[in-house]
Design a protein around this motif. Sequence first.
Motif, PDB file in Angstrom:
ATOM      1  N   LEU B 160       0.856  -1.201  -0.582  1.00 35.44           N
ATOM      2  CA  LEU B 160      -0.037   0.663   0.218  1.00 35.44           C
ATOM      3  C   LEU B 160       0.739   1.264   0.147  1.00 35.44           C
ATOM      4  N   ASP B 186      -2.335   2.161  -4.735  1.00 30.61           N
ATOM      5  CA  ASP B 186      -1.658   3.571  -4.894  1.00 30.61           C
ATOM      6  C   ASP B 186      -3.324   4.147  -3.971  1.00 30.61           C
ATOM      7  N   CYS B 187      -3.517   4.096  -2.383  1.00 30.26           N
ATOM      8  CA  CYS B 187      -3.967   4.420  -1.363  1.00 30.26           C
ATOM      9  C   CYS B 187      -4.253   5.668  -1.253  1.00 30.26           C
ATOM     10  N   GLY B 188      -3.635   6.639  -2.013  1.00 27.08           N
ATOM     11  CA  GLY B 188      -3.793   8.560  -1.644  1.00 27.08           C
ATOM     12  C   GLY B 188      -2.556   9.346  -0.893  1.00 27.08           C
ATOM     13  N   ARG B 189      -3.056  10.261  -0.557  1.00 28.87           N
ATOM     14  CA  ARG B 189      -1.769  10.509   0.203  1.00 28.87           C
ATOM     15  C   ARG B 189      -0.805  10.307   0.625  1.00 28.87           C
ATOM     16  N   GLU B 191      -0.725  11.624   4.067  1.00 26.17           N
ATOM     17  CA  GLU B 191      -1.099  11.356   5.457  1.00 26.17           C
ATOM     18  C   GLU B 191      -1.626   9.829   5.484  1.00 26.17           C
ATOM     19  N   MET B 192      -2.084   9.069   4.585  1.00 27.18           N
ATOM     20  CA  MET B 192      -2.851   7.607   4.597  1.00 27.18           C
ATOM     21  C   MET B 192      -1.663   7.102   5.012  1.00 27.18           C
ATOM     22  N   VAL B 195      -2.806   4.756   8.692  1.00 31.82           N
ATOM     23  CA  VAL B 195      -3.633   4.217   8.708  1.00 31.82           C
ATOM     24  C   VAL B 195      -3.051   2.804   8.082  1.00 31.82           C
ATOM     25  N   ALA B 196      -2.310   3.009   7.270  1.00 30.94           N
ATOM     26  CA  ALA B 196      -1.385   1.989   6.050  1.00 30.94           C
ATOM     27  C   ALA B 196       0.015   1.103   7.736  1.00 30.94           C
ATOM     28  N   PRO B 198       0.159   1.341  10.640  1.00 31.67           N
ATOM     29  CA  PRO B 198      -0.583   0.588  12.172  1.00 31.67           C
ATOM     30  C   PRO B 198      -1.332  -1.421  11.341  1.00 31.67           C
ATOM     31  N   LEU B 199      -1.087  -1.131   9.953  1.00 32.55           N
ATOM     32  CA  LEU B 199      -0.907  -2.756   9.329  1.00 32.55           C
ATOM     33  C   LEU B 199      -0.345  -3.398   9.728  1.00 32.55           C
ATOM     34  N   ALA B 201       1.083  -3.922  12.293  1.00 29.84           N
ATOM     35  CA  ALA B 201       0.324  -4.833  14.111  1.00 29.84           C
ATOM     36  C   ALA B 201      -0.768  -5.947  13.908  1.00 29.84           C
ATOM     37  N   LEU B 202      -1.570  -5.235  12.828  1.00 27.09           N
ATOM     38  CA  LEU B 202      -2.872  -5.897  12.651  1.00 27.09           C
ATOM     39  C   LEU B 202      -2.379  -7.609  12.125  1.00 27.09           C
ATOM     40  N   PHE B 217      -2.053  -8.678   2.858  1.00 26.13           N
ATOM     41  CA  PHE B 217      -3.395  -8.298   2.614  1.00 26.13           C
ATOM     42  C   PHE B 217      -3.291  -8.368   1.152  1.00 26.13           C
TER      43      PHE B 217
END
Lengths: 241, 241
Positions: B160, B186-189, B191-192, B195-196, B198-199, B201-202, B217
Amino acid sequence: MDVAVIGGTGAEGFGLAMRLAAAGHHVTIGSRDAGRGAESAAKASELVGEALDGTDNASAASGMGRDGVVAVTVPFEGHAEIYRSIKDAVPPGAVVLDATSPLATAVGGRPWQVLRPWHGSAAEQAKAILGDGPRVVAGLHTIAAEALQALGHDVDSDVLLCADDPEAKQRVGSLLDGIPGMRWVDCGRLEMARVAEPLTALLVSINRTYKIKDSGFRIVGRDTWGSSGGPSEGSSGGPSG
Amino acid sequence: MDVAVIGGTGAEGFGLAMRLAAAGHHVTIGSRDAGRGAESAAKASELVGEALDGTDNASAASGMGRDGVVAVTVPFEGHAEIYRSIKDAVPPGAVVLDATSPLATAVGGRPWQVLRPWHGSAAEQAKAILGDGPRVVAGLHTIAAEALQALGHDVDSDVLLCADDPEAKQRVGSLLDGIPGMRWVDCGRLEMARVAEPLTALLVSINRTYKIKDSGFRIVGRDTWGSSGGPSEGSSGGPSG
Protein backbone atom coordinates in the motif's frame (compact mmCIF):
# COMPACT_ATOMS: atom_id res chain seq x y z
CA MET A 1 -30.42 -16.64 14.89
CA ASP A 2 -32.22 -13.51 16.17
CA VAL A 3 -30.48 -10.35 15.02
CA ALA A 4 -31.34 -6.72 15.72
CA VAL A 5 -29.80 -4.15 13.37
CA ILE A 6 -29.65 -0.84 15.24
CA GLY A 7 -29.51 1.98 12.70
CA GLY A 8 -30.83 -0.48 10.16
CA THR A 9 -32.38 2.24 8.02
CA GLY A 10 -28.89 3.48 6.99
CA ALA A 11 -27.15 2.14 3.88
CA GLU A 12 -24.80 -0.27 5.69
CA GLY A 13 -27.39 -1.49 8.21
CA PHE A 14 -30.09 -1.93 5.59
CA GLY A 15 -27.72 -4.00 3.44
CA LEU A 16 -26.68 -6.11 6.42
CA ALA A 17 -30.31 -6.66 7.46
CA MET A 18 -31.22 -7.89 3.97
CA ARG A 19 -28.18 -10.19 3.75
CA LEU A 20 -28.88 -11.77 7.13
CA ALA A 21 -32.59 -12.21 6.37
CA ALA A 22 -31.65 -13.82 3.04
CA ALA A 23 -29.40 -16.21 4.99
CA GLY A 24 -32.40 -17.35 7.03
CA HIS A 25 -31.98 -15.31 10.22
CA HIS A 26 -34.78 -13.49 12.00
CA VAL A 27 -33.91 -9.82 11.60
CA THR A 28 -35.41 -6.82 13.39
CA ILE A 29 -34.54 -3.41 11.99
CA GLY A 30 -34.21 -0.72 14.63
CA SER A 31 -34.52 3.01 14.04
CA ARG A 32 -34.78 6.12 16.24
CA ASP A 33 -38.39 6.16 15.07
CA ALA A 34 -40.45 2.95 15.29
CA GLY A 35 -42.44 3.91 12.19
CA ARG A 36 -39.33 4.32 10.06
CA GLY A 37 -38.02 1.01 11.38
CA ALA A 38 -41.22 -0.73 10.29
CA GLU A 39 -41.12 1.01 6.93
CA SER A 40 -37.54 -0.13 6.26
CA ALA A 41 -38.43 -3.65 7.34
CA ALA A 42 -41.34 -3.74 4.87
CA LYS A 43 -39.07 -2.52 2.08
CA ALA A 44 -36.37 -5.07 2.95
CA SER A 45 -38.97 -7.87 3.16
CA GLU A 46 -40.10 -7.04 -0.34
CA LEU A 47 -36.56 -6.95 -1.76
CA VAL A 48 -35.41 -10.17 -0.06
CA GLY A 49 -38.62 -12.18 -0.12
CA GLU A 50 -38.29 -12.97 3.61
CA ALA A 51 -40.15 -11.31 6.48
CA LEU A 52 -38.20 -8.76 8.56
CA ASP A 53 -39.51 -6.89 11.58
CA GLY A 54 -39.00 -3.21 12.31
CA THR A 55 -39.34 -1.07 15.42
CA ASP A 56 -37.44 1.47 17.54
CA ASN A 57 -33.81 0.84 18.52
CA ALA A 58 -34.39 0.03 22.19
CA SER A 59 -37.22 -2.40 21.47
CA ALA A 60 -35.15 -4.11 18.79
CA ALA A 61 -32.20 -4.51 21.19
CA SER A 62 -34.27 -5.72 24.13
CA GLY A 63 -35.78 -8.52 22.06
CA MET A 64 -32.47 -10.30 21.48
CA GLY A 65 -31.86 -12.17 24.73
CA ARG A 66 -28.58 -13.96 25.37
CA ASP A 67 -28.58 -15.99 22.17
CA GLY A 68 -28.95 -13.25 19.59
CA VAL A 69 -26.75 -10.54 18.17
CA VAL A 70 -27.33 -6.78 18.41
CA ALA A 71 -25.60 -5.23 15.37
CA VAL A 72 -25.03 -1.48 15.60
CA THR A 73 -24.42 0.24 12.27
CA VAL A 74 -24.51 3.98 12.87
CA PRO A 75 -22.28 6.89 11.84
CA PHE A 76 -19.77 7.99 14.46
CA GLU A 77 -21.54 11.30 15.11
CA GLY A 78 -24.54 9.42 16.54
CA HIS A 79 -22.59 6.53 18.08
CA ALA A 80 -22.42 7.54 21.76
CA GLU A 81 -25.98 8.85 21.81
CA ILE A 82 -27.40 5.67 20.23
CA TYR A 83 -25.51 3.47 22.69
CA ARG A 84 -26.78 5.51 25.63
CA SER A 85 -30.31 5.16 24.25
CA ILE A 86 -30.13 1.33 24.04
CA LYS A 87 -27.93 0.73 27.10
CA ASP A 88 -30.75 -0.30 29.42
CA ALA A 89 -32.39 -2.40 26.69
CA VAL A 90 -29.41 -4.59 25.79
CA PRO A 91 -29.68 -7.81 27.83
CA PRO A 92 -26.70 -8.64 30.10
CA GLY A 93 -24.41 -11.10 28.34
CA ALA A 94 -25.79 -10.18 24.91
CA VAL A 95 -23.40 -10.07 21.95
CA VAL A 96 -23.09 -6.63 20.35
CA LEU A 97 -21.49 -6.20 16.92
CA ASP A 98 -20.20 -2.65 16.47
CA ALA A 99 -19.59 -1.69 12.83
CA THR A 100 -18.80 1.99 13.26
CA SER A 101 -15.69 3.64 11.85
CA PRO A 102 -14.73 6.97 13.44
CA LEU A 103 -14.60 8.84 10.13
CA ALA A 104 -13.83 12.54 10.26
CA THR A 105 -17.15 13.21 8.50
CA ALA A 106 -18.58 13.16 12.03
CA VAL A 107 -17.06 16.63 12.55
CA GLY A 108 -17.29 17.92 8.99
CA GLY A 109 -14.06 16.27 7.79
CA ARG A 110 -13.45 13.96 4.85
CA PRO A 111 -14.31 10.25 4.68
CA TRP A 112 -10.66 9.26 4.12
CA GLN A 113 -9.71 10.90 7.44
CA VAL A 114 -10.36 9.41 10.87
CA LEU A 115 -10.75 10.69 14.39
CA ARG A 116 -9.15 9.06 17.39
CA PRO A 117 -11.92 8.28 19.90
CA TRP A 118 -11.10 8.91 23.55
CA HIS A 119 -11.34 5.19 24.36
CA GLY A 120 -9.10 4.19 21.44
CA SER A 121 -11.79 3.05 19.02
CA ALA A 122 -15.53 3.32 18.44
CA ALA A 123 -15.94 -0.26 19.64
CA GLU A 124 -14.16 0.51 22.91
CA GLN A 125 -16.39 3.57 23.30
CA ALA A 126 -19.39 1.25 22.87
CA LYS A 127 -18.02 -1.08 25.54
CA ALA A 128 -17.40 1.84 27.90
CA ILE A 129 -21.01 2.99 27.55
CA LEU A 130 -22.59 -0.47 27.76
CA GLY A 131 -20.57 -1.55 30.81
CA ASP A 132 -19.35 -5.04 31.60
CA GLY A 133 -22.53 -7.00 30.79
CA PRO A 134 -22.73 -7.10 26.99
CA ARG A 135 -19.86 -8.57 24.98
CA VAL A 136 -18.74 -6.22 22.22
CA VAL A 137 -17.31 -7.45 18.90
CA ALA A 138 -15.91 -4.98 16.33
CA GLY A 139 -16.28 -5.82 12.65
CA LEU A 140 -17.65 -5.07 9.17
CA HIS A 141 -15.46 -1.97 8.64
CA THR A 142 -14.06 -3.43 5.42
CA ILE A 143 -17.46 -4.15 3.85
CA ALA A 144 -18.95 -1.45 1.64
CA ALA A 145 -22.67 -0.71 1.96
CA GLU A 146 -22.92 -1.08 -1.81
CA ALA A 147 -21.53 -4.62 -1.61
CA LEU A 148 -24.06 -5.58 1.07
CA GLN A 149 -26.97 -4.16 -0.86
CA ALA A 150 -26.05 -5.89 -4.14
CA LEU A 151 -27.96 -9.03 -3.18
CA GLY A 152 -27.24 -10.89 -6.41
CA HIS A 153 -23.45 -10.67 -5.94
CA ASP A 154 -21.07 -12.36 -3.52
CA VAL A 155 -19.32 -10.02 -1.09
CA ASP A 156 -15.63 -9.88 -2.05
CA SER A 157 -13.97 -8.78 1.19
CA ASP A 158 -13.02 -10.32 4.52
CA VAL A 159 -14.51 -9.21 7.83
CA LEU A 160 -11.89 -8.47 10.50
CA LEU A 161 -13.33 -9.33 13.90
CA CYS A 162 -11.87 -7.98 17.15
CA ALA A 163 -13.23 -8.97 20.57
CA ASP A 164 -12.12 -9.94 24.04
CA ASP A 165 -14.66 -12.78 24.29
CA PRO A 166 -13.87 -15.73 21.98
CA GLU A 167 -17.41 -17.14 22.08
CA ALA A 168 -18.93 -13.78 21.11
CA LYS A 169 -16.45 -13.45 18.25
CA GLN A 170 -17.27 -16.98 17.10
CA ARG A 171 -21.03 -16.27 17.20
CA VAL A 172 -20.71 -13.14 15.07
CA GLY A 173 -18.34 -14.97 12.74
CA SER A 174 -20.79 -17.82 12.22
CA LEU A 175 -23.54 -15.30 11.53
CA LEU A 176 -21.48 -13.46 8.88
CA ASP A 177 -20.23 -16.69 7.31
CA GLY A 178 -23.77 -17.17 6.01
CA ILE A 179 -23.37 -14.19 3.67
CA PRO A 180 -22.08 -15.45 0.30
CA GLY A 181 -18.42 -14.67 -0.31
CA MET A 182 -17.81 -13.27 3.15
CA ARG A 183 -15.16 -14.77 5.46
CA TRP A 184 -14.21 -13.67 8.93
CA VAL A 185 -10.70 -13.35 10.29
CA ASP A 186 -9.90 -13.33 14.01
CA CYS A 187 -7.82 -10.17 14.50
CA GLY A 188 -7.38 -10.48 18.23
CA ARG A 189 -8.67 -8.45 21.14
CA LEU A 190 -11.19 -5.60 21.01
CA GLU A 191 -8.43 -2.99 21.16
CA MET A 192 -7.28 -4.11 17.69
CA ALA A 193 -10.34 -2.20 16.45
CA ARG A 194 -8.04 0.85 16.74
CA VAL A 195 -6.31 -0.49 13.64
CA ALA A 196 -9.26 -2.19 11.92
CA GLU A 197 -11.79 0.67 12.09
CA PRO A 198 -9.64 3.18 10.13
CA LEU A 199 -9.47 0.70 7.23
CA THR A 200 -12.80 2.12 6.07
CA ALA A 201 -10.98 5.40 5.42
CA LEU A 202 -8.20 3.59 3.54
CA LEU A 203 -10.75 1.87 1.29
CA VAL A 204 -12.50 5.22 0.69
CA SER A 205 -9.12 6.64 -0.38
CA ILE A 206 -8.49 3.68 -2.71
CA ASN A 207 -12.01 3.96 -4.17
CA ARG A 208 -11.40 7.64 -4.78
CA THR A 209 -8.02 7.09 -6.45
CA TYR A 210 -9.25 4.38 -8.80
CA LYS A 211 -12.79 5.72 -9.27
CA ILE A 212 -14.43 2.54 -8.01
CA LYS A 213 -16.99 1.91 -5.27
CA ASP A 214 -16.28 -1.33 -3.50
CA SER A 215 -12.61 -2.04 -2.92
CA GLY A 216 -12.04 -4.48 -0.07
CA PHE A 217 -9.47 -6.58 1.74
CA ARG A 218 -8.68 -10.26 1.60
CA ILE A 219 -6.28 -11.68 4.16
CA VAL A 220 -3.73 -14.13 2.77
CA GLY A 221 -1.25 -16.53 4.35
CA ARG A 222 -3.60 -19.40 5.19
CA ASP A 223 -6.22 -21.33 3.24
CA THR A 224 -9.01 -20.96 5.77
CA TRP A 225 -9.74 -18.36 8.39
CA GLY A 226 -12.57 -18.06 10.88
CA SER A 227 -12.03 -19.83 14.19
CA SER A 228 -8.35 -20.14 14.95
CA GLY A 229 -9.08 -23.59 16.29
CA GLY A 230 -7.36 -23.21 19.65
CA PRO A 231 -8.87 -25.11 22.56
CA SER A 232 -9.90 -21.82 24.18
CA GLU A 233 -12.18 -21.10 21.23
CA GLY A 234 -14.66 -23.83 22.15
CA SER A 235 -15.82 -26.66 19.95
CA SER A 236 -17.33 -24.60 17.16
CA GLY A 237 -16.38 -25.37 13.59
CA GLY A 238 -14.25 -23.50 11.11
CA PRO A 239 -15.33 -20.96 8.53
CA SER A 240 -17.46 -21.85 5.56
CA GLY A 241 -15.87 -19.33 3.20
CA MET B 1 17.54 1.49 -10.93
CA ASP B 2 19.94 2.56 -8.15
CA VAL B 3 18.55 1.72 -4.72
CA ALA B 4 20.02 2.35 -1.28
CA VAL B 5 18.57 0.30 1.57
CA ILE B 6 19.17 2.23 4.79
CA GLY B 7 19.10 -0.19 7.71
CA GLY B 8 19.66 -2.94 5.18
CA THR B 9 21.27 -5.23 7.73
CA GLY B 10 17.90 -5.72 9.50
CA ALA B 11 15.56 -8.55 8.57
CA GLU B 12 13.16 -6.47 6.43
CA GLY B 13 15.86 -4.40 4.75
CA PHE B 14 18.06 -7.39 4.03
CA GLY B 15 15.13 -9.20 2.43
CA LEU B 16 14.23 -6.15 0.35
CA ALA B 17 17.84 -5.67 -0.76
CA MET B 18 18.05 -9.27 -1.94
CA ARG B 19 14.71 -9.09 -3.78
CA LEU B 20 15.65 -5.89 -5.59
CA ALA B 21 19.11 -7.18 -6.53
CA ALA B 22 17.48 -10.36 -7.85
CA ALA B 23 15.20 -8.15 -9.97
CA GLY B 24 18.26 -6.59 -11.61
CA HIS B 25 18.61 -3.34 -9.66
CA HIS B 26 21.87 -1.95 -8.33
CA VAL B 27 21.50 -2.14 -4.56
CA THR B 28 23.67 -0.55 -1.88
CA ILE B 29 23.10 -1.74 1.68
CA GLY B 30 23.56 0.99 4.27
CA SER B 31 24.33 0.43 7.94
CA ARG B 32 25.38 2.63 10.88
CA ASP B 33 28.76 0.95 10.44
CA ALA B 34 30.30 0.79 6.95
CA GLY B 35 31.96 -2.54 7.75
CA ARG B 36 28.68 -4.18 8.69
CA GLY B 37 27.08 -2.76 5.54
CA ALA B 38 29.80 -4.33 3.41
CA GLU B 39 29.49 -7.62 5.29
CA SER B 40 25.72 -7.77 4.71
CA ALA B 41 26.22 -6.92 1.04
CA ALA B 42 28.69 -9.77 0.65
CA LYS B 43 26.26 -12.18 2.30
CA ALA B 44 23.38 -10.98 0.12
CA SER B 45 25.52 -11.21 -3.02
CA GLU B 46 26.26 -14.83 -2.22
CA LEU B 47 22.61 -15.70 -1.57
CA VAL B 48 21.26 -13.91 -4.66
CA GLY B 49 24.09 -14.48 -7.11
CA GLU B 50 24.17 -10.78 -8.00
CA ALA B 51 26.64 -8.16 -6.74
CA LEU B 52 25.41 -5.77 -4.00
CA ASP B 53 27.40 -2.94 -2.47
CA GLY B 54 27.54 -2.07 1.21
CA THR B 55 28.66 1.00 3.14
CA ASP B 56 27.49 3.42 5.85
CA ASN B 57 23.97 4.91 5.70
CA ALA B 58 24.94 8.44 4.66
CA SER B 59 27.26 7.26 1.88
CA ALA B 60 24.58 4.88 0.61
CA ALA B 61 21.98 7.68 0.54
CA SER B 62 24.24 10.26 -1.08
CA GLY B 63 25.02 7.93 -3.97
CA MET B 64 21.45 7.81 -5.23
CA GLY B 65 21.03 11.06 -7.14
CA ARG B 66 17.64 12.13 -8.45
CA ASP B 67 16.87 8.93 -10.33
CA GLY B 68 17.28 6.40 -7.56
CA VAL B 69 15.32 5.37 -4.49
CA VAL B 70 16.47 5.59 -0.89
CA ALA B 71 14.57 2.88 1.02
CA VAL B 72 14.60 3.27 4.80
CA THR B 73 13.80 0.09 6.73
CA VAL B 74 14.52 0.74 10.37
CA PRO B 75 12.63 0.09 13.61
CA PHE B 76 10.72 3.08 14.96
CA GLU B 77 13.05 3.52 17.95
CA GLY B 78 15.89 4.47 15.60
CA HIS B 79 13.78 6.21 12.97
CA ALA B 80 14.27 9.89 13.84
CA GLU B 81 17.97 9.46 14.62
CA ILE B 82 18.66 7.64 11.34
CA TYR B 83 16.83 10.31 9.33
CA ARG B 84 18.79 13.06 11.04
CA SER B 85 22.00 11.17 10.23
CA ILE B 86 21.24 10.92 6.49
CA LYS B 87 19.42 14.25 6.09
CA ASP B 88 22.37 16.11 4.57
CA ALA B 89 23.28 13.15 2.38
CA VAL B 90 19.90 12.63 0.67
CA PRO B 91 19.99 14.56 -2.62
CA PRO B 92 17.26 17.20 -3.11
CA GLY B 93 14.41 15.76 -5.15
CA ALA B 94 15.39 12.19 -4.28
CA VAL B 95 12.65 9.62 -3.71
CA VAL B 96 12.62 8.14 -0.20
CA LEU B 97 10.63 4.99 0.60
CA ASP B 98 9.83 4.80 4.31
CA ALA B 99 8.87 1.31 5.49
CA THR B 100 8.71 1.93 9.22
CA SER B 101 5.69 1.02 11.35
CA PRO B 102 5.48 2.79 14.72
CA LEU B 103 5.15 -0.44 16.71
CA ALA B 104 4.97 -0.11 20.48
CA THR B 105 8.08 -2.33 20.73
CA ALA B 106 9.97 0.96 20.34
CA VAL B 107 9.07 1.74 23.95
CA GLY B 108 8.97 -1.76 25.35
CA GLY B 109 5.40 -2.50 24.24
CA ARG B 110 4.03 -5.35 22.16
CA PRO B 111 4.31 -5.74 18.38
CA TRP B 112 0.51 -5.77 17.94
CA GLN B 113 0.29 -2.32 19.56
CA VAL B 114 1.19 0.94 17.85
CA LEU B 115 2.28 4.39 18.93
CA ARG B 116 0.90 7.58 17.42
CA PRO B 117 3.85 9.64 16.16
CA TRP B 118 3.65 13.36 16.75
CA HIS B 119 3.48 14.07 13.00
CA GLY B 120 0.71 11.50 12.47
CA SER B 121 2.83 8.68 11.05
CA ALA B 122 6.44 7.56 10.81
CA ALA B 123 6.48 8.61 7.15
CA GLU B 124 5.33 12.13 8.04
CA GLN B 125 8.01 12.24 10.72
CA ALA B 126 10.54 11.34 8.02
CA LYS B 127 9.24 14.13 5.80
CA ALA B 128 9.40 16.61 8.69
CA ILE B 129 13.06 15.76 9.31
CA LEU B 130 14.12 15.67 5.65
CA GLY B 131 12.43 18.95 4.74
CA ASP B 132 10.84 19.84 1.44
CA GLY B 133 13.51 18.54 -0.92
CA PRO B 134 13.16 14.76 -0.88
CA ARG B 135 9.84 13.15 -1.84
CA VAL B 136 8.70 10.63 0.76
CA VAL B 137 6.65 7.53 -0.12
CA ALA B 138 5.27 5.25 2.63
CA GLY B 139 4.99 1.55 1.90
CA LEU B 140 5.93 -2.08 2.57
CA HIS B 141 4.19 -2.23 5.98
CA THR B 142 2.15 -5.24 4.87
CA ILE B 143 5.14 -7.31 3.72
CA ALA B 144 6.68 -9.65 6.27
CA ALA B 145 10.47 -9.87 6.46
CA GLU B 146 10.12 -13.65 6.22
CA ALA B 147 8.27 -13.32 2.91
CA LEU B 148 10.98 -11.04 1.48
CA GLN B 149 13.77 -13.36 2.55
CA ALA B 150 12.14 -16.50 1.10
CA LEU B 151 13.69 -15.89 -2.32
CA GLY B 152 12.23 -19.00 -3.93
CA HIS B 153 8.64 -17.96 -3.18
CA ASP B 154 6.39 -15.27 -4.61
CA VAL B 155 5.38 -12.57 -2.14
CA ASP B 156 1.65 -12.98 -1.44
CA SER B 157 0.65 -9.50 -0.23
CA ASP B 158 -0.01 -6.09 -1.75
CA VAL B 159 2.07 -3.03 -1.00
CA LEU B 160 0.00 0.00 0.00
CA LEU B 161 1.78 3.15 -1.19
CA CYS B 162 1.00 6.59 0.21
CA ALA B 163 2.67 9.76 -1.11
CA ASP B 164 1.95 13.34 -2.05
CA ASP B 165 4.04 13.15 -5.24
CA PRO B 166 2.51 10.92 -7.95
CA GLU B 167 5.78 10.49 -9.85
CA ALA B 168 7.62 9.38 -6.71
CA LYS B 169 4.84 6.91 -5.91
CA GLN B 170 4.97 5.58 -9.46
CA ARG B 171 8.75 5.13 -9.30
CA VAL B 172 8.59 3.15 -6.07
CA GLY B 173 5.67 1.16 -7.46
CA SER B 174 7.59 0.22 -10.60
CA LEU B 175 10.54 -0.82 -8.46
CA LEU B 176 8.42 -3.09 -6.27
CA ASP B 177 6.49 -4.54 -9.22
CA GLY B 178 9.70 -6.35 -10.13
CA ILE B 179 9.41 -8.54 -7.04
CA PRO B 180 7.48 -11.71 -7.97
CA GLY B 181 3.92 -11.74 -6.65
CA MET B 182 4.03 -8.20 -5.30
CA ARG B 183 1.55 -5.58 -6.49
CA TRP B 184 1.29 -1.98 -5.41
CA VAL B 185 -1.91 -0.12 -4.65
CA ASP B 186 -2.16 3.67 -4.67
CA CYS B 187 -3.66 4.52 -1.27
CA GLY B 188 -3.60 8.29 -1.68
CA ARG B 189 -1.62 11.00 0.04
CA LEU B 190 1.25 10.55 2.49
CA GLU B 191 -1.04 11.16 5.47
CA MET B 192 -2.85 7.87 4.67
CA ALA B 193 0.26 6.24 6.18
CA ARG B 194 -1.49 6.92 9.50
CA VAL B 195 -3.84 4.09 8.56
CA ALA B 196 -1.45 1.92 6.52
CA GLU B 197 1.47 1.77 8.99
CA PRO B 198 -0.55 0.19 11.84
CA LEU B 199 -1.48 -2.69 9.53
CA THR B 200 1.82 -4.31 10.51
CA ALA B 201 0.43 -4.62 14.03
CA LEU B 202 -2.83 -6.10 12.72
CA LEU B 203 -0.91 -8.73 10.75
CA VAL B 204 1.20 -9.51 13.82
CA SER B 205 -2.03 -10.06 15.76
CA ILE B 206 -3.42 -12.33 13.03
CA ASN B 207 -0.13 -14.27 12.85
CA ARG B 208 -0.27 -14.70 16.61
CA THR B 209 -3.89 -15.87 16.62
CA TYR B 210 -3.42 -18.43 13.86
CA LYS B 211 0.18 -19.37 14.71
CA ILE B 212 1.49 -18.45 11.27
CA LYS B 213 4.28 -16.12 10.16
CA ASP B 214 3.36 -14.33 6.99
CA SER B 215 -0.25 -13.23 6.78
CA GLY B 216 -0.78 -10.39 4.35
CA PHE B 217 -3.34 -8.25 2.56
CA ARG B 218 -4.67 -8.36 -0.96
CA ILE B 219 -6.87 -5.50 -2.13
CA VAL B 220 -9.92 -6.55 -4.14
CA GLY B 221 -12.46 -4.66 -6.24
CA ARG B 222 -10.46 -4.24 -9.43
CA ASP B 223 -8.45 -6.60 -11.65
CA THR B 224 -5.31 -4.49 -11.78
CA TRP B 225 -3.85 -1.96 -9.40
CA GLY B 226 -0.67 0.08 -9.60
CA SER B 227 -0.97 3.37 -11.45
CA SER B 228 -4.51 4.68 -11.25
CA GLY B 229 -4.13 5.72 -14.87
CA GLY B 230 -5.06 9.38 -14.49
CA PRO B 231 -3.23 11.78 -16.82
CA SER B 232 -1.35 13.24 -13.85
CA GLU B 233 0.25 9.87 -13.23
CA GLY B 234 2.43 9.96 -16.37
CA SER B 235 2.65 7.36 -19.11
CA SER B 236 3.94 4.45 -17.07
CA GLY B 237 2.25 1.11 -17.36
CA GLY B 238 0.09 -0.84 -14.95
CA PRO B 239 1.21 -3.40 -12.44
CA SER B 240 2.76 -6.68 -13.45
CA GLY B 241 1.21 -8.71 -10.61
